[in-house]
Design an enzyme around this catalytic site. Structure first.
Site, PDB file in Angstrom:
ATOM      1  N   THR A   9       0.854  -1.190   0.000  1.00 24.01           N
ATOM      2  CA  THR A   9       0.000   0.000   0.000  1.00 24.01           C
ATOM      3  C   THR A   9       0.887   1.236   0.000  1.00 24.01           C
ATOM      4  O   THR A   9       1.935   1.259   0.644  1.00 24.01           O
ATOM      5  CB  THR A   9      -0.924   0.040   1.237  1.00 24.01           C
ATOM      6  OG1 THR A   9      -0.134   0.069   2.428  1.00 24.01           O
ATOM      7  CG2 THR A   9      -1.848  -1.171   1.269  1.00 24.01           C
ATOM      8  N   GLY A  10       0.464   2.263  -0.694  1.00 23.26           N
ATOM      9  CA  GLY A  10       1.250   3.496  -0.749  1.00 23.26           C
ATOM     10  C   GLY A  10       0.988   4.415   0.428  1.00 23.26           C
ATOM     11  O   GLY A  10      -0.040   4.310   1.107  1.00 23.26           O
ATOM     12  N   ARG A  24     -10.539   8.955  -8.284  1.00 21.69           N
ATOM     13  CA  ARG A  24     -11.072   8.673  -6.948  1.00 21.69           C
ATOM     14  C   ARG A  24     -11.794   9.917  -6.445  1.00 21.69           C
ATOM     15  O   ARG A  24     -11.182  10.892  -6.005  1.00 21.69           O
ATOM     16  CB  ARG A  24      -9.935   8.239  -6.024  1.00 21.69           C
ATOM     17  CG  ARG A  24      -9.278   6.960  -6.561  1.00 21.69           C
ATOM     18  CD  ARG A  24      -7.941   6.656  -5.948  1.00 21.69           C
ATOM     19  NE  ARG A  24      -7.254   5.631  -6.745  1.00 21.69           N
ATOM     20  CZ  ARG A  24      -5.986   5.274  -6.596  1.00 21.69           C
ATOM     21  NH1 ARG A  24      -5.259   5.857  -5.652  1.00 21.69           N
ATOM     22  NH2 ARG A  24      -5.448   4.364  -7.364  1.00 21.69           N
ATOM     23  N   LYS A  28       0.833  -8.372 -10.588  1.00 21.43           N
ATOM     24  CA  LYS A  28      -0.398  -8.009  -9.874  1.00 21.43           C
ATOM     25  C   LYS A  28      -1.261  -7.110 -10.751  1.00 21.43           C
ATOM     26  O   LYS A  28      -0.752  -6.186 -11.390  1.00 21.43           O
ATOM     27  CB  LYS A  28      -0.028  -7.282  -8.580  1.00 21.43           C
ATOM     28  CG  LYS A  28      -1.208  -6.802  -7.742  1.00 21.43           C
ATOM     29  CD  LYS A  28      -0.689  -6.191  -6.444  1.00 21.43           C
ATOM     30  CE  LYS A  28      -1.810  -5.635  -5.588  1.00 21.43           C
ATOM     31  NZ  LYS A  28      -2.375  -4.394  -6.159  1.00 21.43           N
ATOM     32  N   HIS A  70      -7.036  -3.765  -8.085  1.00 20.70           N
ATOM     33  CA  HIS A  70      -6.387  -2.678  -7.342  1.00 20.70           C
ATOM     34  C   HIS A  70      -7.285  -2.181  -6.203  1.00 20.70           C
ATOM     35  O   HIS A  70      -7.335  -0.988  -5.904  1.00 20.70           O
ATOM     36  CB  HIS A  70      -6.036  -1.515  -8.282  1.00 20.70           C
ATOM     37  CG  HIS A  70      -4.781  -0.785  -7.896  1.00 20.70           C
ATOM     38  ND1 HIS A  70      -3.570  -0.996  -8.516  1.00 20.70           N
ATOM     39  CD2 HIS A  70      -4.531   0.147  -6.950  1.00 20.70           C
ATOM     40  CE1 HIS A  70      -2.652  -0.220  -7.984  1.00 20.70           C
ATOM     41  NE2 HIS A  70      -3.219   0.489  -7.010  1.00 20.70           N
ATOM     42  N   ARG A 121      -9.696   0.619  -7.024  1.00 22.80           N
ATOM     43  CA  ARG A 121      -9.207   1.990  -7.041  1.00 22.80           C
ATOM     44  C   ARG A 121      -8.800   2.479  -8.429  1.00 22.80           C
ATOM     45  O   ARG A 121      -8.388   3.629  -8.582  1.00 22.80           O
ATOM     46  CB  ARG A 121      -8.028   2.121  -6.076  1.00 22.80           C
ATOM     47  CG  ARG A 121      -8.412   1.832  -4.636  1.00 22.80           C
ATOM     48  CD  ARG A 121      -7.210   1.669  -3.737  1.00 22.80           C
ATOM     49  NE  ARG A 121      -6.478   2.890  -3.538  1.00 22.80           N
ATOM     50  CZ  ARG A 121      -6.838   3.864  -2.691  1.00 22.80           C
ATOM     51  NH1 ARG A 121      -7.948   3.742  -1.975  1.00 22.80           N
ATOM     52  NH2 ARG A 121      -6.097   4.936  -2.544  1.00 22.80           N
ATOM     53  N   GLY A 131     -11.457  -6.587  -1.392  1.00 19.63           N
ATOM     54  CA  GLY A 131     -12.706  -6.817  -0.681  1.00 19.63           C
ATOM     55  C   GLY A 131     -12.599  -7.716   0.530  1.00 19.63           C
ATOM     56  O   GLY A 131     -13.620  -8.020   1.150  1.00 19.63           O
ATOM     57  N   MET A 147     -12.321  -8.715   4.107  1.00 18.57           N
ATOM     58  CA  MET A 147     -12.554  -8.039   5.384  1.00 18.57           C
ATOM     59  C   MET A 147     -12.644  -9.011   6.558  1.00 18.57           C
ATOM     60  O   MET A 147     -12.940  -8.595   7.673  1.00 18.57           O
ATOM     61  CB  MET A 147     -13.836  -7.208   5.305  1.00 18.57           C
ATOM     62  CG  MET A 147     -13.710  -5.942   4.480  1.00 18.57           C
ATOM     63  SD  MET A 147     -12.785  -4.634   5.320  1.00 18.57           S
ATOM     64  CE  MET A 147     -14.007  -4.074   6.511  1.00 18.57           C
ATOM     65  N   GLY A 206      -5.113  -5.617   2.344  1.00 17.54           N
ATOM     66  CA  GLY A 206      -4.557  -4.276   2.356  1.00 17.54           C
ATOM     67  C   GLY A 206      -5.285  -3.375   3.331  1.00 17.54           C
ATOM     68  O   GLY A 206      -4.796  -3.067   4.412  1.00 17.54           O
TER      69      GLY A 206
END
Length: 411
Positions: A108-109, A195, A276, A300, A303, A333, A335, A354
């Site tokens: 993750t960024g 986004r 990926k 992604h 995103r 997705g 969770m 993530g």
């Protein structure tokens, strides 16, 4: 009528078991989180709106993300009973090496923006859990710093290919020099996704001090104090950038990438290569034919392209097309540990999470990431036990039934 009497102290004493007092506020807060959704709620309360929305949000109408979560929510498990299994073994093999759990921490960024402890905190938890961790090109800790902070972690480096290939070659060399196990090439970003939450929030790196952010900061003083009193936020693999995320991605990333570029990466990296962002059966087959060791079915996290395929729905078709030996990871997705187990049953070799660990990070730093990992691990063990699966290899497609796409009523 029942006879009544006053209870004796000896009868009351076993019933009076006060909950142990937890003095540390972070520990007390995290102890109350039972699910990843609980951690998400804590993260939202403790993080400025623009930062939380950057983490939590997705592209455009956010349908790709919501459909992925609905797919996991609406599936049906089919447990096998009287299976004679005792203890559950959650170990599996990832890139030919044992992993303690069937999930890892995906790249993750901007992780230090979400909480100042950042990538090293996540990597240390991964080491304790015995799972891989992916460091992003757009991370806020560089390759050497992460290697020093978490020397025992299985470290993967996630690479974006820029218009100028020279920086990518330098990053690959640095990853190799610092003991990174694998390279993860992300291929679903020819341009940056739109986004809408970020646009509406005026989100930029570093966060800009506007009237709106100052007001939001007053509601989240701990975040701002940590932000202002720790080393300046920067892209560890970039010289500098001042602008929106979308502008940066459009300026740096190479929209002309092709399988020829994959051949170039393969020739420059002699370790395991993961690609990926795969979203079709045809691309999955072509990428493995060009020398990749593994693929990640991923949109992604929703995103990039809205209304993109739900990766876990694509998974059974890709597994059937590529056969039992192909290494096929999946994300988006996820969770819960139940989601992880479902993906493994449908044919995944492993699962990347993530947002789940980022919610923990925002809720409580490294301890929050540990809480997220513990929640997921316990849910994996419990779900496997209830399905009658003693090992990860016991998980089969017959354990899971996906609801037809679009079957969920509008909410």
């Amino acid at each position: 009528m029942s006879d009544r009497q006053l209870p004796k102290w000896s009868e009351l004493k076993p019933l009076l078991r006060p909950k142990p007092l937890t003095l540390n506020a972070t520990d007390r807060r995290l102890a109350g989180a039972v699910t990843i959704a609980d951690l998400r709620r804590l993260a939202k309360r403790r993080t400025p709106t623009s930062v939380f929305d950057y983490t939590d949000g997705a592209a455009e109408e956010e349908l790709a993300l919501s459909r992925a979560r609905e797919t996991f929510r609406d599936l049906t498990f089919h447990p096998r009973v009287l299976s004679g299994h005792g203890a559950v073994d959650t170990t599996t093999t990832v890139l030919g090496t044992p992993a303690a759990l069937p999930f890892g921490f995906g790249p993750t960024g901007f992780t230090r923006m979400m909480q100042h402890e950042g990538e090293p905190a996540v990597a240390r938890v991964a080491e304790r859990m015995g799972i891989p961790y992916g460091l992003s090109t757009l991370g806020t800790t560089n390759i050497a710093e992460l290697a020093a902070a978490a020397p025992g972690t299985r470290k993967w480096f996630q690479l974006y290919v820029w218009r100028d290939h020279a920086p990518a070659e330098e990053l690959m060399a640095a990853a190799k020099e610092n003991g990174f196990e694998a390279l993860m090439l992300t291929v679903d970003c020819p341009v940056g996704g739109s986004r809408h939450r970020d646009v509406r929030n005026g989100f930029a790196i570093p966060p800009a001090l506007t009237a709106k952010t100052v007001l939001d900061g007053a509601m989240h003083p701990n975040w701002w104090m940590n932000f202002l009193t720790t080393p300046p936020l920067r892209f560890a693999s970039l010289d500098s950038w001042d602008g929106t995320i979308g502008e940066m991605m459009n300026a740096l990333f190479d929209p002309t990438m092709s399988l020829t570029d994959l051949d170039w990466v393969r020739s420059s990296w002699d370790g395991p290569l993961i690609v990926k962002g795969v979203q079709t059966v045809e691309d999955a087959r072509a990428i493995l034919d060009h020398g990749a060791d593994a693929i990640v079915l991923s949109n992604h996290g929703g995103r990039q392209l809205d209304k993109a395929p739900v990766p876990v729905r694509l998974l059974p078709r890709v597994r059937e097309a590529l056969g039992p030996d192909a290494e096929i990871m999946v994300d988006t997705g996820v969770m819960s540990g139940g989601d992880v187990v479902a993906a493994m049953a449908l044919g995944a070799s492993s699962v990347l999470v993530g947002r789940a660990y980022l919610y923990g990070l925002m809720a409580g730093g490294e301890r929050g990431v540990q809480r997220a990992a513990d929640i997921l691990a316990e849910e994996v063990r419990r779900t496997m036990a209830l399905l009658g699966a003693a090992t990860v290899a016991d998980l089969k497609p017959e354990h899971v039934e996906l609801a037809p796409q679009g079957a969920s009523p509008a909410r």
